[in-house]
Design a protein around this motif. Structure first.
Motif, PDB file in Angstrom:
ATOM      1  N   ILE A  76       0.839  -1.209   0.000  1.00 31.55           N
ATOM      2  CA  ILE A  76       0.000   0.000   0.000  1.00 31.55           C
ATOM      3  C   ILE A  76       0.870   1.255   0.000  1.00 31.55           C
ATOM      4  CG2 ILE A  76      -1.683   1.326   1.340  1.00 31.55           C
ATOM      5  CD1 ILE A  76      -2.788  -1.368   2.351  1.00 31.55           C
ATOM      6  N   LEU A  77       1.960   1.226   0.784  1.00 37.32           N
ATOM      7  CA  LEU A  77       2.869   2.374   0.846  1.00 37.32           C
ATOM      8  C   LEU A  77       3.507   2.635  -0.524  1.00 37.32           C
ATOM      9  CD1 LEU A  77       4.133   4.476   2.734  1.00 37.32           C
ATOM     10  CD2 LEU A  77       5.974   2.836   3.192  1.00 37.32           C
ATOM     11  N   PHE A  78       3.885   1.556  -1.209  1.00 37.73           N
ATOM     12  CA  PHE A  78       4.487   1.686  -2.544  1.00 37.73           C
ATOM     13  C   PHE A  78       3.497   2.295  -3.534  1.00 37.73           C
ATOM     14  CE2 PHE A  78       4.898  -0.340  -6.762  1.00 37.73           C
ATOM     15  CZ  PHE A  78       6.100   0.242  -7.179  1.00 37.73           C
ATOM     16  N   ILE A  79       2.264   1.788  -3.529  1.00 42.90           N
ATOM     17  CA  ILE A  79       1.249   2.288  -4.464  1.00 42.90           C
ATOM     18  C   ILE A  79       0.916   3.748  -4.176  1.00 42.90           C
ATOM     19  CG2 ILE A  79      -1.149   2.026  -5.225  1.00 42.90           C
ATOM     20  CD1 ILE A  79      -0.876  -0.981  -4.588  1.00 42.90           C
ATOM     21  N   ALA A  80       0.760   4.080  -2.897  1.00 41.61           N
ATOM     22  CA  ALA A  80       0.439   5.459  -2.522  1.00 41.61           C
ATOM     23  C   ALA A  80       1.558   6.409  -2.914  1.00 41.61           C
ATOM     24  CB  ALA A  80       0.181   5.537  -1.014  1.00 41.61           C
ATOM     25  N   THR A  81       2.801   5.971  -2.751  1.00 43.93           N
ATOM     26  CA  THR A  81       3.948   6.802  -3.139  1.00 43.93           C
ATOM     27  C   THR A  81       3.946   7.066  -4.637  1.00 43.93           C
ATOM     28  OG1 THR A  81       5.267   5.882  -1.326  1.00 43.93           O
ATOM     29  CG2 THR A  81       6.464   6.991  -3.091  1.00 43.93           C
ATOM     30  N   LEU A  82       3.631   6.031  -5.423  1.00 43.95           N
ATOM     31  CA  LEU A  82       3.527   6.205  -6.880  1.00 43.95           C
ATOM     32  C   LEU A  82       2.479   7.266  -7.222  1.00 43.95           C
ATOM     33  CD1 LEU A  82       3.610   2.651  -8.543  1.00 43.95           C
ATOM     34  CD2 LEU A  82       5.212   4.534  -8.916  1.00 43.95           C
ATOM     35  N   GLY A  83       1.308   7.163  -6.570  1.00 38.36           N
ATOM     36  CA  GLY A  83       0.233   8.107  -6.848  1.00 38.36           C
ATOM     37  C   GLY A  83       0.601   9.528  -6.505  1.00 38.36           C
ATOM     38  N   ILE A  84       1.217   9.726  -5.339  1.00 34.62           N
ATOM     39  CA  ILE A  84       1.586  11.079  -4.912  1.00 34.62           C
ATOM     40  C   ILE A  84       2.688  11.650  -5.796  1.00 34.62           C
ATOM     41  CG2 ILE A  84       2.681  12.392  -3.050  1.00 34.62           C
ATOM     42  CD1 ILE A  84       1.117  10.756  -1.070  1.00 34.62           C
ATOM     43  N   CYS A  85       3.713  10.833  -6.083  1.00 33.92           N
ATOM     44  CA  CYS A  85       4.813  11.302  -6.941  1.00 33.92           C
ATOM     45  C   CYS A  85       4.299  11.665  -8.330  1.00 33.92           C
ATOM     46  CB  CYS A  85       5.890  10.221  -7.048  1.00 33.92           C
ATOM     47  SG  CYS A  85       6.865  10.008  -5.544  1.00 33.92           S
ATOM     48  N   GLY A  86       3.415  10.810  -8.865  1.00 37.10           N
ATOM     49  CA  GLY A  86       2.876  11.086 -10.189  1.00 37.10           C
ATOM     50  C   GLY A  86       2.068  12.368 -10.220  1.00 37.10           C
ATOM     51  N   ALA A  87       1.268  12.604  -9.156  1.00 35.39           N
ATOM     52  CA  ALA A  87       0.422  13.805  -9.113  1.00 35.39           C
ATOM     53  C   ALA A  87       1.242  15.067  -8.858  1.00 35.39           C
ATOM     54  CB  ALA A  87      -0.642  13.639  -8.037  1.00 35.39           C
ATOM     55  N   CYS A  88       2.157  15.011  -7.904  1.00 30.27           N
ATOM     56  CA  CYS A  88       2.912  16.203  -7.518  1.00 30.27           C
ATOM     57  C   CYS A  88       3.965  16.589  -8.555  1.00 30.27           C
ATOM     58  CB  CYS A  88       3.582  15.992  -6.164  1.00 30.27           C
ATOM     59  SG  CYS A  88       2.415  15.889  -4.791  1.00 30.27           S
ATOM     60  N   LYS A  89       4.654  15.586  -9.113  1.00 31.56           N
ATOM     61  CA  LYS A  89       5.722  15.856 -10.077  1.00 31.56           C
ATOM     62  C   LYS A  89       5.233  15.792 -11.519  1.00 31.56           C
ATOM     63  CE  LYS A  89       9.505  14.328  -7.103  1.00 31.56           C
ATOM     64  NZ  LYS A  89      10.735  13.485  -7.008  1.00 31.56           N
ATOM     65  N   LYS A  90       3.938  15.523 -11.672  1.00 34.45           N
ATOM     66  CA  LYS A  90       3.341  15.386 -13.007  1.00 34.45           C
ATOM     67  C   LYS A  90       4.130  14.390 -13.857  1.00 34.45           C
ATOM     68  CE  LYS A  90       1.266  19.983 -13.041  1.00 34.45           C
ATOM     69  NZ  LYS A  90       1.595  20.273 -11.607  1.00 34.45           N
ATOM     70  N   ALA A  91       4.460  13.268 -13.204  1.00 36.11           N
ATOM     71  CA  ALA A  91       5.217  12.211 -13.872  1.00 36.11           C
ATOM     72  C   ALA A  91       4.247  11.229 -14.518  1.00 36.11           C
ATOM     73  CB  ALA A  91       6.122  11.504 -12.873  1.00 36.11           C
ATOM     74  N   ARG A  92       4.164  11.307 -15.841  1.00 31.56           N
ATOM     75  CA  ARG A  92       3.196  10.490 -16.558  1.00 31.56           C
ATOM     76  C   ARG A  92       3.463   8.995 -16.374  1.00 31.56           C
ATOM     77  NH1 ARG A  92       2.355   9.106 -22.264  1.00 31.56           N
ATOM     78  NH2 ARG A  92       0.113   9.047 -22.677  1.00 31.56           N
ATOM     79  N   SER A  93       4.732   8.607 -16.336  1.00 34.06           N
ATOM     80  CA  SER A  93       5.087   7.194 -16.170  1.00 34.06           C
ATOM     81  C   SER A  93       4.598   6.656 -14.828  1.00 34.06           C
ATOM     82  CB  SER A  93       6.596   6.998 -16.304  1.00 34.06           C
ATOM     83  OG  SER A  93       7.290   7.774 -15.339  1.00 34.06           O
ATOM     84  N   CYS A  94       4.772   7.458 -13.771  1.00 32.65           N
ATOM     85  CA  CYS A  94       4.304   7.037 -12.439  1.00 32.65           C
ATOM     86  C   CYS A  94       2.797   6.876 -12.414  1.00 32.65           C
ATOM     87  CB  CYS A  94       4.735   8.057 -11.385  1.00 32.65           C
ATOM     88  SG  CYS A  94       6.477   7.987 -10.954  1.00 32.65           S
ATOM     89  N   LEU A  95       2.094   7.809 -13.043  1.00 31.56           N
ATOM     90  CA  LEU A  95       0.635   7.756 -13.063  1.00 31.56           C
ATOM     91  C   LEU A  95       0.133   6.547 -13.851  1.00 31.56           C
ATOM     92  CD1 LEU A  95      -0.174  11.544 -13.595  1.00 31.56           C
ATOM     93  CD2 LEU A  95      -0.632  10.179 -11.542  1.00 31.56           C
ATOM     94  N   CYS A  96       0.828   6.217 -14.951  1.00 32.37           N
ATOM     95  CA  CYS A  96       0.424   5.055 -15.747  1.00 32.37           C
ATOM     96  C   CYS A  96       0.625   3.760 -14.968  1.00 32.37           C
ATOM     97  CB  CYS A  96       1.230   5.013 -17.051  1.00 32.37           C
ATOM     98  SG  CYS A  96       0.777   6.308 -18.226  1.00 32.37           S
TER      99      CYS A  96
END
Length: 272
Positions: A76-96
């Motif tokens: 859960i921590l890994f998935i949540a980190t991906l979501g936050i990083c993707g949203a905050c840094k606008k990282a398309r790869s993380c969001l995908c």
């Protein structure tokens, strides 16, 4: 970024921030439990070890609870980190990646629910028959010291305020074929003293003949399997509500992550 993109950014940050806190709440107590595994009543462990599901037994599954908590918290921590990083840094790869992982979880959860619905009755029947088999073949003493399996059953009778596996309705009951009765240890008793209402470890030596001998009054009328099942089902509405909420939250997370991916893709291609 558009209304959907802005709302998605806020949603992903807030929701995944909450999931990070939840993950930590799983990992910390799980780690503590791993360091000091004393949360399973040791008097009942011998009985739990006899209740197997495939190559596992109930005691091993209970001991593995801490490992499951830590592992689940880490995922859960890994998935949540991906979501936050993707949203905050606008990282398309993380969001995908976030969208694919969460979508896979939704599918897995849906399959698990369907399997549970289809196999629930069979699983209950199997576990109940195993518990009855242990009582019939191994219950030999109505005390708390002589035999560990009998002791485990007796503690269960007192703790859950139940008697036998199936409900006791009179002198003919689940104990009739146990070594306790067939071996003569029961004497005039038809149910153990621990099936009597209000009994505890200190008063186990008292006489409750109306309960133990005639089985006419003062005994627990519910079987232990039903008592345990009722205890679990007492919180079923809570489980269902939480499950539905999680599915909705995950679905919205995938939706907003996909919206942000689409907007970021347009930005990278110079379309906006």
């Amino acid at each position: 970024m558009g209304c959907c993109g802005t709302l998605g950014h806020i949603y992903l940050v807030v929701v995944n921030g909450l999931f990070m806190l939840f993950a930590i709440m799983l990992i910390v107590p799980g780690a503590v439990m791993l360091a000091d595994v004393t949360y399973v009543n040791q008097k009942v462990v011998p009985l739990m070890k006899t209740l197997s599901v495939g190559s596992f037994n109930a005691a091993d599954l209970a001991d593995g609870l801490a490992i499951v908590m830590v592992a689940a918290g880490g995922v859960i921590l890994f998935i949540a980190t991906l979501g936050i990083c993707g949203a905050c840094k606008k990282a398309r790869s993380c969001l995908c990646v976030y969208s694919l992982v969460v979508l896979s979880l939704i599918v897995a959860q849906t399959i698990a629910v369907v399997l549970w619905i289809l196999m629930n009755a069979e699983a209950q029947s199997y576990l109940k028959s195993q518990l009855l088999s242990q009582l019939t073949n191994k219950y030999s003493n109505d005390d708390l010291t002589t035999d560990e399996i009998s002791t485990a059953f007796n503690f269960m009778f007192m703790t859950l305020e139940c008697c036998a596996v199936n409900a006791v309705t009179g002198t003919t009951n689940d104990f009739d074929s146990t070594p306790w009765v067939t071996g003569g240890s029961a004497g005039s008793k038809n149910v153990p003293i621990f099936c009597c209402s209000g009994i505890d470890a200190n008063s186990a030596g008292a006489a409750f003949t109306a309960c133990t001998d005639s089985v006419s009054t003062g005994y627990y009328g519910i079987g232990c399997y039903d008592a345990f099942y009722n205890l679990v089902m007492k919180y079923s509405i809570y489980y269902i509500a939480v499950g539905i909420t999680i599915l909705v939250v995950e679905t919205l997370g995938v939706f907003f992550a996909c919206c942000m991916c689409k907007n970021l893709g347009k930005t990278e291609n110079g379309k906006v």
